[in-house]
Design a protein around this motif. Structure first.
Motif, PDB file in Angstrom:
ATOM      1  N   ILE A  68       1.753 -61.890  -7.623  1.00 53.58           N
ATOM      2  CA  ILE A  68       2.845 -62.482  -7.071  1.00 53.58           C
ATOM      3  C   ILE A  68       3.401 -61.593  -5.669  1.00 53.58           C
ATOM      4  N   THR A  69       2.555 -60.853  -5.370  1.00 56.72           N
ATOM      5  CA  THR A  69       2.929 -60.033  -4.008  1.00 56.72           C
ATOM      6  C   THR A  69       3.008 -61.063  -2.842  1.00 56.72           C
TER       7      THR A  69
ATOM      8  N   GLY B 180      10.670 -55.376   2.809  1.00 55.88           N
ATOM      9  CA  GLY B 180      12.196 -55.664   3.047  1.00 55.88           C
ATOM     10  C   GLY B 180      12.360 -56.610   4.070  1.00 55.88           C
ATOM     11  N   TRP B 181      13.214 -57.450   3.852  1.00 59.84           N
ATOM     12  CA  TRP B 181      13.716 -58.599   4.425  1.00 59.84           C
ATOM     13  C   TRP B 181      15.317 -58.424   5.108  1.00 59.84           C
TER      14      TRP B 181
ATOM     15  N   ALA C 276      14.136 -62.833   7.523  1.00 60.22           N
ATOM     16  CA  ALA C 276      13.249 -62.367   8.318  1.00 60.22           C
ATOM     17  C   ALA C 276      12.521 -60.976   7.847  1.00 60.22           C
ATOM     18  N   GLU C 277      11.191 -60.817   7.526  1.00 58.00           N
ATOM     19  CA  GLU C 277      10.567 -59.854   7.098  1.00 58.00           C
ATOM     20  C   GLU C 277      10.778 -58.418   8.122  1.00 58.00           C
TER      21      GLU C 277
ATOM     22  N   GLY D 197       5.233 -63.546   6.125  1.00 52.60           N
ATOM     23  CA  GLY D 197       6.081 -64.583   6.177  1.00 52.60           C
ATOM     24  C   GLY D 197       6.520 -65.264   5.070  1.00 52.60           C
ATOM     25  N   GLU D 198       6.328 -64.872   3.877  1.00 50.47           N
ATOM     26  CA  GLU D 198       6.897 -65.073   2.643  1.00 50.47           C
ATOM     27  C   GLU D 198       7.941 -64.288   1.937  1.00 50.47           C
ATOM     28  N   VAL D 199       8.879 -65.089   1.080  1.00 49.97           N
ATOM     29  CA  VAL D 199       9.650 -64.154   0.405  1.00 49.97           C
ATOM     30  C   VAL D 199       9.709 -64.174  -0.990  1.00 49.97           C
ATOM     31  N   GLY D 200       9.882 -62.848  -1.678  1.00 47.63           N
ATOM     32  CA  GLY D 200       9.395 -62.972  -3.083  1.00 47.63           C
ATOM     33  C   GLY D 200      11.005 -62.878  -3.835  1.00 47.63           C
TER      34      GLY D 200
END
Length: 387
Positions: free
Chosen positions: A95-96, A132-133, A118-119, A100-103
């Motif tokens: 699931i990591t 962190g985003w 934005a990461e 460019g993706e958000v968790g």
């Protein structure tokens, strides 16, 4: 002591007594009771998640830090800040999120086109990776304004895991904050511009999603009743600002209305001195009515769609008092109803002396009623047997 002096003495004592009681009720109305559902530490989180019907497969530590917020309307609040998550190697590999993706998801975001995720950093840790985003989002929530200007707002950031295929529970990252007790304020910038608001409290808690669908993922019992992590920050309105804007004009108009009542007389010397006439008092009431009406419309425009708020009740009281003063003046000056001794006694003594006690009594009753509504809406305390 004459009868008139006794009546005015009683009126003064009642006025000061009711004013003190009103002040006491205002202090109670402005008091915030902590939410018993808040989670102050990891033990409380483990206790809550341990009672779920379906245990999560993954636990992802999640934290948040708010840099700014602002109300865009009665139901929209814009927030900016940072959100971070810890992913452990060998545990969260599936699931990591990739670059460019958000968790996570913010399900109450309404302006995703203009929003931002934005990461900001991706740092390797001894046991995995910290991501962190930076985010800017407008969240739509329902707020209760019925106690204005003594209202407290609980603005929350509601989290969903980005992966619905797996049973993922987001847990607060308590280790990232210096203190997370019931009375501690954390996760929000100390220099944040609050405007007409003041910080009251912050806390994490869970609310069950209670979805009536499996989201099309087969018989996924976890998703239909999943624990949603909420970061809440409680703010209270700066009472002095609302008091100056709305309450001071009401008090001034009430004093002018009392002055109009005091001009009502049959004594020849006072009639000429006060220039009293029925038409002049009713004319004064008419002018004050339009002043109050304009202020009422301005107040209502700020809370369109909301039920009658606490401050608005005082405008209705003013309308009633304007009508009462006009009727009292007409009946006093009219020779058709000489039997109304309450009005005619000693040159309209009782209506004059009872003006402020009656107004304050109504204000006390309105405040006590709103205080009872506030108490009835507070969540019940958590039983010690469940903790």
């Amino acid at each position: 002591m004459s009868v008139e002096k006794k009546v005015w003495l009683i009126s003064g004592l009642l006025t000061f007594g009711l004013a003190g009681l009103l002040l006491k009720l205002w202090i109670e109305l402005n008091h915030f009771e902590g939410d018993p559902t808040q989670l102050p530490d990891q033990a409380a989180v483990d206790s809550y998640l341990g009672k779920l019907d379906v245990a999560p497969d993954y636990y992802v530590r999640t934290g948040i830090f708010l840099k700014s917020f602002s109300f865009l309307g009665a139901s929209d609040v814009q927030v900016t800040g940072y959100i971070w998550q810890h992913y452990e190697t060998g545990v969260h590999d599936k699931i990591t999120p990739a670059e460019g993706e958000v968790g996570f998801l913010l399900p109450e975001a309404v302006d995703t086109a203009n929003g931002l995720f934005a990461e900001a950093y991706r740092l390797p840790q001894s046991d995995g990776v910290l991501i962190g985003w930076y985010f800017e989002q407008t969240l739509r929530q329902s707020f209760d304004y019925t106690s204005y200007p003594f209202d407290h707002k609980t603005v929350w950031v509601r989290f969903w895991p980005s992966s619905f295929e797996d049973a993922v529970a987001l847990v607060p990252d308590f280790e990232s904050y210096p203190a997370t007790g019931p009375d501690d304020i954390f996760g929000i910038d100390n220099q944040i511009v609050m405007g007409t608001w003041e910080r009251e409290n912050t806390y994490f808690d869970y609310k069950l999603s209670n979805l009536d669908t499996t989201l099309g993922i087969g018989q996924n019992a976890y998703q239909t009743n999943a624990p949603e992590l909420h970061y809440n920050f409680v703010i209270k309105r700066n009472f002095s600002n609302a008091f100056i804007v709305h309450m001071v004009p009401l008090i001034v108009v009430m004093m002018l209305l009392f002055g109009a009542v005091m001009t009502v007389t049959r004594r020849e010397g006072l009639i000429e001195r006060h220039d009293f006439s029925t038409s002049s008092v009713i004319g004064t009431c008419s002018v004050l009515f339009f002043v109050i009406l304009l202020a009422h419309v301005q107040l209502r425009e700020g809370f369109a769609g909301s039920p009658v708020i606490y401050m608005e009740s005082f405008f209705f009281l003013m309308y009633f008092m304007l009508l009462v003063v006009s009727v009292n003046t007409y009946l006093f000056a009219s020779e058709a109803v000489p039997s109304l001794r309450f009005i005619h006694y000693r040159d309209n003594l009782f209506p004059k002396a009872s003006f402020w006690p009656f107004v304050l009594l109504c204000m006390v009753a309105i405040t006590a009623y709103n205080l009872s509504l506030k108490v009835s809406h507070e969540p019940p305390p958590i039983s010690t047997e469940d903790s």
